[in-house]
Design a protein around this motif. Structure first.
Motif, PDB file in Angstrom:
ATOM      1  N   PHE A 103     -96.823  39.030 -17.898  1.00 14.98           N
ATOM      2  CA  PHE A 103     -95.594  38.511 -17.610  1.00 14.98           C
ATOM      3  C   PHE A 103     -95.226  37.162 -18.166  1.00 14.98           C
ATOM      4  O   PHE A 103     -93.858  36.739 -19.428  1.00 14.98           O
ATOM      5  CB  PHE A 103     -94.960  39.324 -16.328  1.00 14.98           C
ATOM      6  CG  PHE A 103     -93.368  38.874 -16.125  1.00 14.98           C
ATOM      7  CD1 PHE A 103     -92.626  39.606 -16.203  1.00 14.98           C
ATOM      8  CD2 PHE A 103     -92.817  37.771 -15.893  1.00 14.98           C
ATOM      9  CE1 PHE A 103     -90.908  39.799 -16.193  1.00 14.98           C
ATOM     10  CE2 PHE A 103     -91.274  37.847 -15.966  1.00 14.98           C
ATOM     11  CZ  PHE A 103     -90.398  38.683 -15.936  1.00 14.98           C
ATOM     12  N   THR A 104     -95.724  36.680 -17.743  1.00 16.02           N
ATOM     13  CA  THR A 104     -95.860  35.058 -17.765  1.00 16.02           C
ATOM     14  C   THR A 104     -95.900  34.577 -19.589  1.00 16.02           C
ATOM     15  O   THR A 104     -95.186  34.158 -20.087  1.00 16.02           O
ATOM     16  CB  THR A 104     -96.820  34.083 -17.038  1.00 16.02           C
ATOM     17  OG1 THR A 104     -96.628  34.346 -15.897  1.00 16.02           O
ATOM     18  CG2 THR A 104     -96.725  32.786 -17.995  1.00 16.02           C
ATOM     19  N   CYS A 105     -96.829  35.780 -20.221  1.00 22.30           N
ATOM     20  CA  CYS A 105     -97.413  35.058 -21.901  1.00 22.30           C
ATOM     21  C   CYS A 105     -96.101  35.880 -22.444  1.00 22.30           C
ATOM     22  O   CYS A 105     -95.881  35.248 -23.448  1.00 22.30           O
ATOM     23  CB  CYS A 105     -98.237  36.552 -22.215  1.00 22.30           C
ATOM     24  SG  CYS A 105    -100.189  35.184 -21.560  1.00 22.30           S
ATOM     25  N   THR A 106     -95.150  37.263 -21.793  1.00 22.23           N
ATOM     26  CA  THR A 106     -94.090  37.694 -22.186  1.00 22.23           C
ATOM     27  C   THR A 106     -92.901  36.139 -22.458  1.00 22.23           C
ATOM     28  O   THR A 106     -92.371  36.219 -23.591  1.00 22.23           O
ATOM     29  CB  THR A 106     -93.490  38.223 -21.905  1.00 22.23           C
ATOM     30  OG1 THR A 106     -94.278  39.735 -22.100  1.00 22.23           O
ATOM     31  CG2 THR A 106     -92.577  38.546 -23.116  1.00 22.23           C
ATOM     32  N   LEU A 107     -92.906  35.473 -21.214  1.00 24.25           N
ATOM     33  CA  LEU A 107     -92.127  34.752 -21.293  1.00 24.25           C
ATOM     34  C   LEU A 107     -92.346  33.545 -22.208  1.00 24.25           C
ATOM     35  O   LEU A 107     -91.386  32.692 -22.876  1.00 24.25           O
ATOM     36  CB  LEU A 107     -91.343  34.084 -20.038  1.00 24.25           C
ATOM     37  CG  LEU A 107     -90.584  35.113 -18.750  1.00 24.25           C
ATOM     38  CD1 LEU A 107     -90.964  34.250 -17.298  1.00 24.25           C
ATOM     39  CD2 LEU A 107     -89.795  35.497 -19.591  1.00 24.25           C
ATOM     40  N   LEU A 108     -93.791  33.364 -22.361  1.00 20.70           N
ATOM     41  CA  LEU A 108     -93.675  31.485 -22.884  1.00 20.70           C
ATOM     42  C   LEU A 108     -94.191  32.251 -24.518  1.00 20.70           C
ATOM     43  O   LEU A 108     -93.588  30.944 -25.258  1.00 20.70           O
ATOM     44  CB  LEU A 108     -95.562  31.325 -22.648  1.00 20.70           C
ATOM     45  CG  LEU A 108     -95.473  30.625 -21.413  1.00 20.70           C
ATOM     46  CD1 LEU A 108     -96.955  30.854 -21.158  1.00 20.70           C
ATOM     47  CD2 LEU A 108     -94.853  29.496 -21.226  1.00 20.70           C
ATOM     48  N   ALA A 260    -105.344  35.052 -26.784  1.00 21.42           N
ATOM     49  CA  ALA A 260    -105.177  34.773 -25.199  1.00 21.42           C
ATOM     50  C   ALA A 260    -104.783  36.360 -24.964  1.00 21.42           C
ATOM     51  O   ALA A 260    -105.276  36.806 -23.751  1.00 21.42           O
ATOM     52  CB  ALA A 260    -104.622  34.095 -24.523  1.00 21.42           C
ATOM     53  N   VAL A 261    -103.775  37.289 -25.269  1.00 26.18           N
ATOM     54  CA  VAL A 261    -102.989  38.508 -24.412  1.00 26.18           C
ATOM     55  C   VAL A 261    -104.305  39.366 -24.637  1.00 26.18           C
ATOM     56  O   VAL A 261    -103.620  40.566 -23.995  1.00 26.18           O
ATOM     57  CB  VAL A 261    -101.893  38.512 -25.230  1.00 26.18           C
ATOM     58  CG1 VAL A 261    -101.256  39.426 -24.896  1.00 26.18           C
ATOM     59  CG2 VAL A 261    -100.867  37.313 -24.790  1.00 26.18           C
ATOM     60  N   GLU A 262    -104.715  39.383 -26.053  1.00 24.70           N
ATOM     61  CA  GLU A 262    -105.491  40.495 -26.093  1.00 24.70           C
ATOM     62  C   GLU A 262    -106.595  40.457 -25.611  1.00 24.70           C
ATOM     63  O   GLU A 262    -107.669  41.946 -24.698  1.00 24.70           O
ATOM     64  CB  GLU A 262    -106.078  40.450 -27.093  1.00 24.70           C
ATOM     65  CG  GLU A 262    -105.215  40.079 -28.223  1.00 24.70           C
ATOM     66  CD  GLU A 262    -104.002  42.040 -28.207  1.00 24.70           C
ATOM     67  OE1 GLU A 262    -104.875  43.070 -28.261  1.00 24.70           O
ATOM     68  OE2 GLU A 262    -103.156  42.225 -28.859  1.00 24.70           O
ATOM     69  N   LEU A 263    -107.105  39.056 -24.612  1.00 28.19           N
ATOM     70  CA  LEU A 263    -107.731  39.466 -23.545  1.00 28.19           C
ATOM     71  C   LEU A 263    -107.999  39.517 -21.523  1.00 28.19           C
ATOM     72  O   LEU A 263    -109.078  39.236 -21.203  1.00 28.19           O
ATOM     73  CB  LEU A 263    -108.764  38.179 -23.497  1.00 28.19           C
ATOM     74  CG  LEU A 263    -109.430  37.457 -25.333  1.00 28.19           C
ATOM     75  CD1 LEU A 263    -109.863  36.215 -25.127  1.00 28.19           C
ATOM     76  CD2 LEU A 263    -110.118  38.422 -25.555  1.00 28.19           C
ATOM     77  N   LEU A 264    -106.993  39.448 -22.034  1.00 32.53           N
ATOM     78  CA  LEU A 264    -106.410  39.709 -20.829  1.00 32.53           C
ATOM     79  C   LEU A 264    -106.947  40.671 -19.953  1.00 32.53           C
ATOM     80  O   LEU A 264    -106.557  42.030 -20.752  1.00 32.53           O
ATOM     81  CB  LEU A 264    -104.319  39.703 -20.294  1.00 32.53           C
ATOM     82  CG  LEU A 264    -104.004  37.744 -21.140  1.00 32.53           C
ATOM     83  CD1 LEU A 264    -102.662  37.811 -20.808  1.00 32.53           C
ATOM     84  CD2 LEU A 264    -104.852  36.881 -19.835  1.00 32.53           C
ATOM     85  N   PRO A 265    -106.914  41.054 -18.450  1.00 30.69           N
ATOM     86  CA  PRO A 265    -107.369  41.841 -17.941  1.00 30.69           C
ATOM     87  C   PRO A 265    -106.299  43.099 -18.200  1.00 30.69           C
ATOM     88  O   PRO A 265    -104.654  42.587 -17.804  1.00 30.69           O
ATOM     89  CB  PRO A 265    -107.650  41.309 -16.507  1.00 30.69           C
ATOM     90  CG  PRO A 265    -107.155  40.063 -16.209  1.00 30.69           C
ATOM     91  CD  PRO A 265    -107.553  39.613 -18.201  1.00 30.69           C
TER      92      PRO A 265
END
Length: 378
Positions: A103-108, A260-265
């Protein structure tokens, strides 16, 4: 009815307050929609110049909340923006605390997208912080943020309104070079994005000074607890004390974030969705979705058909009550409704009766006699 500004904007209720002005929910009588109106409360030359600069900014981007129009009324001025009802990132954090990494990555990503559009116009925002990042009230759907408040923004090349040793911005979100009085640059905005990212992930305001000191003394620190390593690599690059070691552009930071999002769990099965609530509250009495007093617009005229005639209304339902017939009254006033005249008879005329035949024969004989008398007189 609220105060009508410049004959167009009806101020309804205050929804925010800044250093130099108050923000109102307002009804735009010309465009027939609700807007946010920022009304300047101070009229000194310095504040007015900042206000003029801010209202002149026009950036059309889904993640930027820039002014759309302005008006002046006697000694007051205002400009309007889209009305955003989900509050700021501060409201979201107050409801949930630390936010999930995805969710944080979507906002960023949205924040960096809007910032890239701002930088493309040659503008340095200079005050990126959670309070200036507004949210649409999307509920549990995909979040939608808007970067707002360009009150101290500066287009590169424009003269600064403060002395070079005076720091402008919000304490706690300064880049190190800002504290040293450097000229405003895009990299300072990127440093602030890194601090906002930590705030979203940790649920508390980061200590920028301590971070900078650790970078300078020991290099890049390890990822804080709860921050995935791949995401921390992006944030740490944004937070580099030396502007030359940060991402060169907001677009470059977006590309690194996407990797980085591709590597998130994957999200935990029991992870609750983040809901962005409506923070404005109900409209005051007398106002509704259609505006003051809910006055609906007049109905449009019936559309003409292809032949130019208007469409007839549909026939009545077979089980509908028959229309009432007005009573007939022979003594009614001249303007009273009269019964409808009988329809003209259509068809062949009836054959004449015996009396009619005799009358026609006598008329023919009379015409013949008159004709003979006229001949004898010649």
């Amino acid at each position: 009815m609220g105060e009508v500004f410049a004959g167009r904007y009806e101020l309804i209720d205050p929804i925010g307050r800044g250093a130099v002005g108050a923000v109102w929910r307002a009804w735009d009588h010309r465009r027939r929609r609700y807007v946010a109106a920022k009304v300047l409360q101070q009229s000194d030359a310095h504040t007015l110049l900042r206000f003029v600069r801010e209202q002149a900014l026009r950036i059309d981007h889904p993640h930027v909340l820039a002014p759309t129009s302005w008006a002046a009324d006697d000694d007051k001025v205002l400009f309007t923006m889209d009305l955003v009802s989900g509050g700021s990132l501060g409201h979201v954090m107050g409801d949930y605390g630390p936010l999930p990494p995805r969710f944080t990555c979507t906002l960023l990503d949205q924040l960096l997208s809007g910032l890239a559009a701002v930088h493309a116009e040659g503008v340095v925002h200079r005050d990126i912080k959670p309070a200036n990042i507004l949210m649409e009230a999307t509920g549990t759907g995909r979040p939608h943020l808007r970067l707002s408040d360009f009150g101290i923004s500066l287009r590169k090349g424009e003269p600064r309104l403060t002395a070079t040793d005076h720091v402008v911005g919000t304490p706690g979100y300064f880049a190190p070079e800002q504290l040293l009085g450097a000229e405003p640059d895009f990299s300072a905005d990127l440093f602030a994005v890194g601090l906002v990212a930590l705030y979203l992930l940790l649920g508390r305001k980061p200590d920028a000074q301590a971070l900078v000191e650790h970078f300078l003394a020991h290099g890049t620190p390890h990822a804080p607890e709860g921050v995935p390593a791949a995401l921390w690599d992006v944030i740490a690059t944004l937070l580099q004390p030396d502007p030359g070691n940060r991402f060169r552009t907001a677009t470059g930071a977006r590309k690194a974030l996407a990797g980085a999002v591709e590597l998130l769990p994957a999200p935990a099965p029991d992870e609750d969705p983040v809901e962005v609530f409506d923070q404005l509250g109900p409209l005051p009495a007398g106002y509704g979705p259609l505006g003051p007093h809910d006055t609906p617009p007049p109905p449009p005229p019936p559309a003409p058909s292809a032949t130019g005639s208007f469409h007839l209304p549909p026939p009545p339902h077979p089980h509908a009550d028959p229309p009432a017939t007005p009573p007939t009254n022979p003594t009614a006033a001249p303007h009273a409704h009269l019964p409808a005249a009988p329809a003209p008879r259509v068809g062949p005329l009836p054959a004449p009766g015996p009396k009619a035949t005799a009358t026609l024969l006598l008329a023919a004989l009379a015409c013949f006699a008159v004709g003979l008398w006229a001949l004898t007189r010649i």
